[in-house]
Structure formats: C-alpha cells, structure tokens
Motif scaffolding. Structure first.
Motif, PDB file in Angstrom:
ATOM      1  N   SER A   1      -6.638  26.999  38.622  1.00  0.00           N
ATOM      2  CA  SER A   1      -7.679  26.621  37.665  1.00  0.00           C
ATOM      3  C   SER A   1      -8.035  27.775  36.721  1.00  0.00           C
ATOM      4  O   SER A   1      -8.685  27.551  35.702  1.00  0.00           O
ATOM      5  N   LEU A   2      -7.605  28.982  37.025  1.00  0.00           N
ATOM      6  CA  LEU A   2      -7.923  30.147  36.188  1.00  0.00           C
ATOM      7  C   LEU A   2      -6.745  30.652  35.366  1.00  0.00           C
ATOM      8  O   LEU A   2      -6.916  31.025  34.208  1.00  0.00           O
ATOM      9  N   ALA A   3      -5.574  30.694  35.969  1.00  0.00           N
ATOM     10  CA  ALA A   3      -4.423  31.342  35.332  1.00  0.00           C
ATOM     11  C   ALA A   3      -3.408  30.307  34.852  1.00  0.00           C
ATOM     12  O   ALA A   3      -3.294  29.224  35.418  1.00  0.00           O
ATOM     13  N   THR A   4      -2.648  30.688  33.824  1.00  0.00           N
ATOM     14  CA  THR A   4      -1.552  29.831  33.364  1.00  0.00           C
ATOM     15  C   THR A   4      -0.480  29.788  34.452  1.00  0.00           C
ATOM     16  O   THR A   4      -0.390  30.697  35.284  1.00  0.00           O
ATOM     17  N   PRO A   5       0.349  28.742  34.462  1.00  0.00           N
ATOM     18  CA  PRO A   5       1.357  28.619  35.514  1.00  0.00           C
ATOM     19  C   PRO A   5       2.262  29.851  35.662  1.00  0.00           C
ATOM     20  O   PRO A   5       2.595  30.247  36.780  1.00  0.00           O
ATOM     21  N   ALA A   6       2.650  30.473  34.547  1.00  0.00           N
ATOM     22  CA  ALA A   6       3.546  31.628  34.610  1.00  0.00           C
ATOM     23  C   ALA A   6       2.913  32.816  35.322  1.00  0.00           C
ATOM     24  O   ALA A   6       3.629  33.653  35.882  1.00  0.00           O
ATOM     25  N   PHE A   7       1.590  32.912  35.304  1.00  0.00           N
ATOM     26  CA  PHE A   7       0.907  34.032  35.950  1.00  0.00           C
ATOM     27  C   PHE A   7       0.301  33.633  37.287  1.00  0.00           C
ATOM     28  O   PHE A   7       0.214  34.455  38.194  1.00  0.00           O
ATOM     29  N   ALA A   8      -0.079  32.371  37.440  1.00  0.00           N
ATOM     30  CA  ALA A   8      -0.600  31.894  38.726  1.00  0.00           C
ATOM     31  C   ALA A   8       0.465  32.000  39.803  1.00  0.00           C
ATOM     32  O   ALA A   8       0.187  32.407  40.934  1.00  0.00           O
ATOM     33  N   VAL A   9       1.710  31.665  39.467  1.00  0.00           N
ATOM     34  CA  VAL A   9       2.775  31.669  40.463  1.00  0.00           C
ATOM     35  C   VAL A   9       3.011  33.069  41.022  1.00  0.00           C
ATOM     36  O   VAL A   9       3.375  33.231  42.185  1.00  0.00           O
ATOM     37  N   ARG A  10       2.776  34.094  40.231  1.00  0.00           N
ATOM     38  CA  ARG A  10       2.955  35.466  40.718  1.00  0.00           C
ATOM     39  C   ARG A  10       1.989  35.766  41.864  1.00  0.00           C
ATOM     40  O   ARG A  10       2.363  36.377  42.858  1.00  0.00           O
ATOM     41  N   VAL A  11       0.757  35.317  41.690  1.00  0.00           N
ATOM     42  CA  VAL A  11      -0.263  35.555  42.712  1.00  0.00           C
ATOM     43  C   VAL A  11       0.041  34.712  43.946  1.00  0.00           C
ATOM     44  O   VAL A  11      -0.028  35.190  45.077  1.00  0.00           O
TER      45      VAL A  11
END
Length: 146
Positions: free
Chosen positions: A111-121
């Motif tokens: 809900s906070l990060a774009t998919p490209a950056f959420a997946v890293r976390v």
C-alpha cells in the motif's frame, strides 16, 4: 564503450527489526516510499557504500546480513543490490534525503511502495537465503523470458 550502454550500481538496505518489520523511508526528491539506499560511488566498495547510504538517509548504523536480491531497472540501466540488514546503532531520523520513515509489516508494504520497490522489501523479509533476480521498468516488474 558507448556511454549509453553503461550501467550504474546502487545498493539498498532492508533494515529488519525484532518484530519482523522493515524500515521504509519517504524520499524527499520524489515522495516515494522505499528501502534506504542509493548509487555507489566509483571508488567505493559495495558494503561501505551500503552502510554510507543507509546512514545518510536514516541516521542508522547497520550490519548487512544477507544479499536478498539483484534488480535491474531496464529503462534506466540501474542494477540494484539489496541486502537484509540489522541495526547496530543510532535511531531513525529524517535527513536531507528522507522526509519520513516508517516501520512496516509485510502486509503494509504494497500500500506504500510501487511494485518494483515493494518486492525488494518482501524478498528481504521472506528470503530463504537465495537472492532473487528480477527486472522492472521503474514501477512495474517485468517477467523474465527464461
């Protein structure tokens, strides 16, 4: 070498606390929520650059525990190395590069990060010890042809 064919290398640290939450920062330059990190300097080794970037963006000292992913932005030619880290000192603060920070659970990241950056976390939180290898266009993941 053709200048347009060069890549840059960035590093990011997914700092995980004892409650299995990850620290995200809200970047000042674009307002996006991401794990802290940035581009390595030419004369800088990978782990020193990671520690510097995390310190500059959060005020925290960290120890990298595991390389959890390698990600390529296909549009910009940026290869990112992402590490799961543990905090060894300091307290999170806003900086010249970050305007907010937040400890988040795996369920809150999308809900906070774009998919490209959420997946890293998510890859860092769920790592089985094998680094993920992914590519994206800066926002969305791009599936691999292999």
């Amino acid at each position: 070498m053709d200048h347009d064919s060069r890549h840059s290398v960035s590093v990011a640290g997914v700092i995980v606390d004892d409650q299995a939450r990850a620290l995200l920062i809200q970047r000042r330059d674009n307002g996006h929520w991401e794990a802290p990190g940035g581009v390595l300097e030419t004369n800088e080794d990978i782990l020193s650059g990671l520690k510097r970037e995390v310190r500059e963006e959060t005020g925290l000292e960290v120890e990298p525990e595991l390389l959890t992913g390698v990600y390529k932005n296909m549009e910009r030619g940026i290869v990112a190395l992402v590490f799961r880290c543990r905090r060894t000192g300091g307290s999170p603060v806003t900086t010249d590069e970050s305007r907010a920070f937040r400890w988040v659970t795996a369920g809150e990241i999308d809900s906070l990060a774009t998919p490209a950056f959420a997946v890293r976390v998510l890859d860092a939180l769920n790592s089985d010890g094998k680094a993920a290898i992914r590519q994206h266009d800066g926002v969305q993941l791009i599936s691999s042809d292999s």
